[in-house]
Design a protein around this motif. Structure first.
Motif, PDB file in Angstrom:
ATOM      1  N   SER A  97       0.838  -1.199   0.000  1.00 55.96           N
ATOM      2  CA  SER A  97       0.000   0.000   0.000  1.00 55.96           C
ATOM      3  C   SER A  97       0.871   1.246   0.000  1.00 55.96           C
ATOM      4  O   SER A  97       2.049   1.219   0.368  1.00 55.96           O
ATOM      5  CB  SER A  97      -0.930   0.013   1.221  1.00 55.96           C
ATOM      6  OG  SER A  97      -0.179  -0.007   2.425  1.00 55.96           O
ATOM      7  N   GLY A  98       0.263   2.351  -0.438  1.00 55.62           N
ATOM      8  CA  GLY A  98       0.986   3.613  -0.499  1.00 55.62           C
ATOM      9  C   GLY A  98       0.019   4.761  -0.654  1.00 55.62           C
ATOM     10  O   GLY A  98      -1.191   4.609  -0.458  1.00 55.62           O
ATOM     11  N   GLN A  99       0.546   5.901  -1.047  1.00 53.75           N
ATOM     12  CA  GLN A  99      -0.294   7.086  -1.201  1.00 53.75           C
ATOM     13  C   GLN A  99       0.243   7.952  -2.335  1.00 53.75           C
ATOM     14  O   GLN A  99       1.461   8.180  -2.445  1.00 53.75           O
ATOM     15  CB  GLN A  99      -0.332   7.899   0.099  1.00 53.75           C
ATOM     16  CG  GLN A  99      -1.279   9.093   0.063  1.00 53.75           C
ATOM     17  CD  GLN A  99      -1.404   9.759   1.429  1.00 53.75           C
ATOM     18  OE1 GLN A  99      -0.725   9.382   2.385  1.00 53.75           O
ATOM     19  NE2 GLN A  99      -2.290  10.740   1.536  1.00 53.75           N
ATOM     20  N   VAL A 100      -0.673   8.426  -3.190  1.00 51.89           N
ATOM     21  CA  VAL A 100      -0.295   9.362  -4.249  1.00 51.89           C
ATOM     22  C   VAL A 100       0.124  10.671  -3.588  1.00 51.89           C
ATOM     23  O   VAL A 100      -0.548  11.137  -2.661  1.00 51.89           O
ATOM     24  CB  VAL A 100      -1.486   9.601  -5.205  1.00 51.89           C
ATOM     25  CG1 VAL A 100      -1.116  10.642  -6.273  1.00 51.89           C
ATOM     26  CG2 VAL A 100      -1.927   8.297  -5.847  1.00 51.89           C
ATOM     27  N   PRO A 101       1.227  11.272  -4.014  1.00 53.72           N
ATOM     28  CA  PRO A 101       1.638  12.545  -3.401  1.00 53.72           C
ATOM     29  C   PRO A 101       0.545  13.607  -3.535  1.00 53.72           C
ATOM     30  O   PRO A 101      -0.193  13.650  -4.528  1.00 53.72           O
ATOM     31  CB  PRO A 101       2.882  12.939  -4.204  1.00 53.72           C
ATOM     32  CG  PRO A 101       3.403  11.647  -4.744  1.00 53.72           C
ATOM     33  CD  PRO A 101       2.190  10.809  -5.023  1.00 53.72           C
ATOM     34  N   SER A 115       6.690   7.845  -4.915  1.00 52.39           N
ATOM     35  CA  SER A 115       6.168   7.832  -3.548  1.00 52.39           C
ATOM     36  C   SER A 115       6.635   6.554  -2.871  1.00 52.39           C
ATOM     37  O   SER A 115       7.013   5.583  -3.533  1.00 52.39           O
ATOM     38  CB  SER A 115       4.644   7.911  -3.543  1.00 52.39           C
ATOM     39  OG  SER A 115       4.075   6.798  -4.213  1.00 52.39           O
ATOM     40  N   SER A 116       6.626   6.568  -1.553  1.00 52.62           N
ATOM     41  CA  SER A 116       7.034   5.382  -0.800  1.00 52.62           C
ATOM     42  C   SER A 116       5.851   4.440  -0.637  1.00 52.62           C
ATOM     43  O   SER A 116       4.691   4.852  -0.705  1.00 52.62           O
ATOM     44  CB  SER A 116       7.585   5.779   0.572  1.00 52.62           C
ATOM     45  OG  SER A 116       6.596   6.467   1.321  1.00 52.62           O
ATOM     46  N   THR A 117       6.144   3.164  -0.435  1.00 52.10           N
ATOM     47  CA  THR A 117       5.108   2.159  -0.206  1.00 52.10           C
ATOM     48  C   THR A 117       5.540   1.255   0.931  1.00 52.10           C
ATOM     49  O   THR A 117       6.717   1.231   1.314  1.00 52.10           O
ATOM     50  CB  THR A 117       4.871   1.280  -1.458  1.00 52.10           C
ATOM     51  OG1 THR A 117       6.044   0.482  -1.701  1.00 52.10           O
ATOM     52  CG2 THR A 117       4.572   2.135  -2.684  1.00 52.10           C
ATOM     53  N   THR A 118       4.577   0.511   1.462  1.00 48.98           N
ATOM     54  CA  THR A 118       4.930  -0.490   2.469  1.00 48.98           C
ATOM     55  C   THR A 118       5.624  -1.658   1.769  1.00 48.98           C
ATOM     56  O   THR A 118       5.445  -1.868   0.559  1.00 48.98           O
ATOM     57  CB  THR A 118       3.671  -1.006   3.188  1.00 48.98           C
ATOM     58  OG1 THR A 118       2.803  -1.619   2.213  1.00 48.98           O
ATOM     59  CG2 THR A 118       2.931   0.134   3.870  1.00 48.98           C
ATOM     60  N   PRO A 119       6.440  -2.429   2.471  1.00 44.26           N
ATOM     61  CA  PRO A 119       7.045  -3.601   1.849  1.00 44.26           C
ATOM     62  C   PRO A 119       5.962  -4.545   1.335  1.00 44.26           C
ATOM     63  O   PRO A 119       4.964  -4.796   2.016  1.00 44.26           O
ATOM     64  CB  PRO A 119       7.843  -4.241   2.991  1.00 44.26           C
ATOM     65  CG  PRO A 119       8.048  -3.151   3.984  1.00 44.26           C
ATOM     66  CD  PRO A 119       6.839  -2.284   3.891  1.00 44.26           C
ATOM     67  N   ALA A 120       6.127  -5.048   0.132  1.00 44.13           N
ATOM     68  CA  ALA A 120       5.168  -6.016  -0.403  1.00 44.13           C
ATOM     69  C   ALA A 120       5.258  -7.306   0.403  1.00 44.13           C
ATOM     70  O   ALA A 120       6.350  -7.818   0.644  1.00 44.13           O
ATOM     71  CB  ALA A 120       5.472  -6.285  -1.875  1.00 44.13           C
ATOM     72  N   THR A 121       4.119  -7.803   0.856  1.00 44.59           N
ATOM     73  CA  THR A 121       4.105  -9.069   1.588  1.00 44.59           C
ATOM     74  C   THR A 121       3.805 -10.212   0.622  1.00 44.59           C
ATOM     75  O   THR A 121       3.100 -10.020  -0.377  1.00 44.59           O
ATOM     76  CB  THR A 121       3.041  -9.057   2.702  1.00 44.59           C
ATOM     77  OG1 THR A 121       1.747  -8.865   2.087  1.00 44.59           O
ATOM     78  CG2 THR A 121       3.305  -7.928   3.691  1.00 44.59           C
ATOM     79  N   TYR A 122       4.355 -11.396   0.910  1.00 47.78           N
ATOM     80  CA  TYR A 122       4.131 -12.572   0.064  1.00 47.78           C
ATOM     81  C   TYR A 122       3.791 -13.761   0.957  1.00 47.78           C
ATOM     82  O   TYR A 122       4.464 -14.010   1.964  1.00 47.78           O
ATOM     83  CB  TYR A 122       5.374 -12.895  -0.767  1.00 47.78           C
ATOM     84  CG  TYR A 122       5.696 -11.814  -1.778  1.00 47.78           C
ATOM     85  CD1 TYR A 122       5.103 -11.810  -3.032  1.00 47.78           C
ATOM     86  CD2 TYR A 122       6.577 -10.779  -1.452  1.00 47.78           C
ATOM     87  CE1 TYR A 122       5.377 -10.802  -3.948  1.00 47.78           C
ATOM     88  CE2 TYR A 122       6.849  -9.773  -2.350  1.00 47.78           C
ATOM     89  CZ  TYR A 122       6.248  -9.784  -3.606  1.00 47.78           C
ATOM     90  OH  TYR A 122       6.519  -8.776  -4.494  1.00 47.78           O
TER      91      TYR A 122
END
Length: 243
Positions: A97-101, A115-122
């Protein structure tokens, strides 16, 4: 030698001299032309161009990501595969998940919007090796850079050591992506409802350690996955990449 022969001899010598000089001049010209041809060939082979041939560097297209300031979630559609050497790991769940600036940061006149995002989980990962299971751990701050174009693209940046895949069972291996420095995995972006981000045979640098059955000689992994990207601030909207 008779007097009648002497004029003939005198006439022949200048002709021989002129012929020699002409031949030598012709050879010199031939060598100059050949040398110029070789130099031109070497220049072309090396990709060298003169000032008149120089072209300005391409400028990246302007990019706008909307809606500005909205949060989004990327969810795996189908499966994600990681292939290193002869070993393939398949995971069926993955999210980030992340956010558009916020405006005006959601627009760039000459390049991508990042933009930054959370680490992708697998999760729910299996391997192509019988009797071997796999787990994936991700850490750090990840990022995404969206670039308008034909097609639009998005680069997913993994921080150094931010992705670690471990196998257990008949083979105990550890695969670390971006082992020495951050790495960017490039994918194709498609606007829609939802929009999608697809990675097709994307190369990721890796380091593999372990014993028997581990592809320790592999230095890169091939990544395939497709994500659906949804606007979580306003589910009726779509995250889009335009100019």
């Amino acid at each position: 030698m008779t007097p009648a022969q002497e004029p003939m001899t005198a006439q022949r010598r200048p002709r021989a001299s002129r012929t020699f000089r002409a031949s030598r001049t012709s050879r010199r010209r031939a060598l100059v032309v050949a040398g110029a041809g070789i130099a031109a060939a070497v220049g072309l082979a090396a990709g060298v161009t003169g000032p008149a041939m120089a072209q300005p560097a391409a400028t990246a297209a302007a990019t706008t990501v909307t809606p500005a300031g909205h949060a989004f979630t990327a969810t795996l559609s189908g499966k994600a595969t990681f292939t290193a050497g002869s070993v393939t790991v398949t995971c069926t769940t993955s999210t980030s998940s992340g956010q558009v600036p916020a405006a005006p940061g959601n627009h760039n006149d000459a390049g991508p919007v990042s933009s930054s995002t959370t680490p992708a989980t697998y999760g729910s990962c299996t391997t192509s090796m019988p009797g071997v299971s796999a787990t994936v751990t991700t850490t750090g701050t990840w990022g995404v850079a969206m670039q308008n174009g034909t097609p639009a693209t998005a680069g997913l940046t993994i921080p150094s050591g931010g992705f670690v895949l471990r196998t257990s069972g008949l083979a105990s291996c550890t695969v670390t992506a971006a082992p020495t420095t951050a790495a960017t995995v490039n994918g194709t972006w498609t606007n829609g409802a939802p929009s999608t981000l697809a990675f097709s045979n994307a190369s990721v640098p890796v380091k593999v350690v372990g014993g028997f059955g581990c592809p320790t000689s592999a230095t890169s992994s091939t990544f395939n996955a497709t994500y659906q990207v949804r606007d979580t601030t306003d589910p009726a909207s779509s995250i889009t990449v335009t100019g």
